[in-house]
Each structure stands twice: as structure tokens, then as C-alpha cells.
Scaffold this motif. Structure first.
Motif, mmCIF file in Angstrom:
data_model
loop_
_atom_site.group_PDB
_atom_site.id
_atom_site.type_symbol
_atom_site.label_atom_id
_atom_site.label_comp_id
_atom_site.label_asym_id
_atom_site.label_seq_id
_atom_site.Cartn_x
_atom_site.Cartn_y
_atom_site.Cartn_z
ATOM 1 N N GLU A 142 0.841 -1.204 0.000
ATOM 2 C CA GLU A 142 0.000 0.000 0.000
ATOM 3 C C GLU A 142 0.873 1.250 0.000
ATOM 4 O O GLU A 142 0.658 2.187 -0.776
ATOM 5 N N THR A 145 2.888 1.576 -3.285
ATOM 6 C CA THR A 145 2.035 2.034 -4.383
ATOM 7 C C THR A 145 1.755 3.520 -4.261
ATOM 8 O O THR A 145 1.757 4.256 -5.257
ATOM 9 N N GLU A 189 -5.027 -10.818 -6.527
ATOM 10 C CA GLU A 189 -5.637 -9.706 -7.260
ATOM 11 C C GLU A 189 -6.311 -8.735 -6.297
ATOM 12 O O GLU A 189 -6.236 -7.509 -6.479
ATOM 13 N N GLU A 190 -6.945 -9.260 -5.262
ATOM 14 C CA GLU A 190 -7.607 -8.385 -4.290
ATOM 15 C C GLU A 190 -6.606 -7.478 -3.578
ATOM 16 O O GLU A 190 -6.857 -6.277 -3.385
ATOM 17 N N GLU A 191 -5.456 -8.036 -3.171
ATOM 18 C CA GLU A 191 -4.432 -7.224 -2.515
ATOM 19 C C GLU A 191 -3.926 -6.124 -3.444
ATOM 20 O O GLU A 191 -3.735 -4.970 -3.022
ATOM 21 N N ARG A 193 -5.506 -4.817 -6.084
ATOM 22 C CA ARG A 193 -6.581 -3.841 -6.314
ATOM 23 C C ARG A 193 -6.690 -2.869 -5.135
ATOM 24 O O ARG A 193 -6.783 -1.654 -5.333
ATOM 25 N N ASN A 194 -6.664 -3.401 -3.925
ATOM 26 C CA ASN A 194 -6.785 -2.536 -2.745
ATOM 27 C C ASN A 194 -5.628 -1.543 -2.660
ATOM 28 O O ASN A 194 -5.824 -0.367 -2.306
ATOM 29 N N ALA A 195 -4.412 -2.006 -2.983
ATOM 30 C CA ALA A 195 -3.249 -1.121 -2.933
ATOM 31 C C ALA A 195 -3.339 -0.030 -3.991
ATOM 32 O O ALA A 195 -3.070 1.149 -3.718
ATOM 33 N N GLU A 197 -6.073 1.090 -5.701
ATOM 34 C CA GLU A 197 -7.191 2.002 -5.490
ATOM 35 C C GLU A 197 -6.980 2.852 -4.246
ATOM 36 O O GLU A 197 -7.370 4.022 -4.216
ATOM 37 N N GLY A 198 -6.322 2.295 -3.236
ATOM 38 C CA GLY A 198 -6.003 3.062 -2.039
ATOM 39 C C GLY A 198 -5.036 4.200 -2.314
ATOM 40 O O GLY A 198 -5.008 5.202 -1.592
#
Length: 233
Positions: A142, A145, A189-191, A193-195, A197-198
Motif C-alpha cells: 500500500e 504504491t 488480485e484483491e491485494e 486492487r486494494n493497494a 485504489e487506495g
């Protein structure tokens, strides 16, 4: 070889262990790494060809190592700036670029630990930021990114290639690498995406690309590329 077996838990400990490890590895030629660089850049160009313009695109190669990815990239972009925390890797990168006859305004590397603060890299902003085979080394994807997104021009893209987590959640990295790899199961993919978009990146997408054997285990690992776009204000 130095002893890197001590458990590493804090982010600064992971960073120190990675710096020590890659300083030591910098003068070893790994055909495996060169092939991964070639395949990952090829996958990015195949998926998003419009991002690579040899007359316009200025790229950052983050966690560039000795330049396996940059040497592939430089054929398809105007300029590449590599960034790494390993001084030995950066020195090898720049020596090899010079030996190839490349000018610093075409391909160069700097040793720096980026924080996403004003003035870093002399204020340079990039059309694309590429990070290959390194996200699993970062304690906080996170935070990484967020930092990388800060170096993108509006409309610029962050491209990450790495190893995909298996659905059964099994360990993908052998114990001998646990001191430098916080994401021992790969990345989902979820990790990702969260990073992304965060960090405020839009248009997230990911593609499976190829399978390659892990040298330490002999297992076939699934690789992916992910993209996020910095929004235009």
C-alpha cells in the motif's frame, strides 16, 4: 556467503536485509533474471502497447537491480530512470549501460529510498512506472504504491509484474528467502486492487501472463501484470 537467516519483521529490517542481499548478488549474472525481465516487458507491451513510445515515453524502473528490465524497456521508450536501494546494483546498472554506449539521458540509475516527498529525483514525473518481480519484497505494498503513484504524470500508468498467490494459500517462497520476502504466498488480485485504489489509481486491471519455475523450489509460478492509472485532475 553472508548469514541472512535471522528473522526479519519490521519494515526497516526487511529493507536492510534486501539491501544487503542484493548488494551481494549484484555481480552475479543470472540468466533467469534476464529472461524474466524480457518476458515481463514483453507481456506489458503486448497488453498495453499504447504506453510505449520510443519518442515520448519516460519510464521509471523501480527496484531496478542491475537493469534486467531497463535494458528491455530502453528499446521501446525515450528514457529510463532506474531506482534501487542497493548501491552495488546501481553501480553495475550504470556500468553496463555505459558499456552498451547508452547516454545517461537514455538510461541511468540512482540509489535512493523514495518516500514520495517533493523534490525527490529532481522533481521528475513519469509516463509509466514499472516494477517487476519486486512487490513481494515490500512489507507494505500500500505504501509502496502510494509512493510510486506520486511520481506519475496525470494519466500516467503504474505497471507491476509479480507472482500470483495460489487459491489454496500455500507458501511459494522457500524458508531461505523469508528474511527478504514478506509476501511469502505471492500476491492476490484483491491485494493489488486494494493497494492501487487506495493510492488513488483508477482503471485497475490485471492479467495472468506466463508461468515460470521458481529456482529455489522448482515449482511453476503464475505471473501477472497489473495496471493502474493516475487520474487527470
Amino acid at each position: 556467503m553472508a548469514d541472512y537467516t535471522a528473522a526479519q519483521t519490521r519494515p526497516d529490517e526487511f529493507a536492510a536485509a534486501n539491501k544487503a542481499y542484493f548488494d551481494e548478488q549484484a555481480h552475479h549474472d543470472h540468466g533467469h533474471g534476464q529472461e524474466l525481465g524480457r518476458r515481463n516487458v514483453a507481456a506489458m507491451r503486448k497488453t498495453w502497447p499504447e504506453l510505449f513510445d520510443e519518442d515520448e515515453t519516460v519510464a521509471m524502473d523501480y527496484a531496478c537491480g542491475t537493469g534486467n528490465v531497463s535494458r528491455q524497456l530502453c528499446q521501446y521508450v525515450k528514457a529510463v530512470v532506474g531506482v534501487d536501494i542497493s548501491e552495488a546494483s546501481v553501480d553495475r546498472y550504470n556500468a553496463q549501460a555505459a558499456n552498451q554506449g547508452l547516454e545517461p539521458d537514455e538510461m541511468r540509475a540512482v540509489c535512493a529510498e523514495l518516500k514520495g516527498e517533493p523534490g525527490e529525483l529532481d522533481g521528475l514525473k513519469f509516463d509509466i512506472v514499472v516494477c517487476c518481480a519486486s512487490y513481494h519484497h515490500f512489507p507494505s505494498i500500500e505504501e509502496t504504491t502510494r509512493v510510486l503513484a506520486s511520481f506519475l504524470k496525470p494519466g500516467g500508468s503504474l505497471l507491476v509484474a509479480d507472482i500470483k498467490a495460489e487459491e489454496d494459500g500455500r507458501l511459494l517462497f522457500s524458508e531461505g528467502y523469508h528474511h527478504i520476502v514478506p509476501h511469502k504466498h505471492g500476491l492476490s488480485e484483491e491485494e493489488m486492487r486494494n493497494a492501487f485504489e487506495g493510492a488513488g489509481l483508477a482503471k485497475f486491471e490485471t492479467r495472468e501472463t506466463f508461468k515460470a519455475k521458481m529456482r529455489s523450489t522448482g515449482q511453476d509460478m503464475q505471473w501477472f501484470v497489473a495496471r493502474g492509472v493516475k487520474q487527470v485532475s
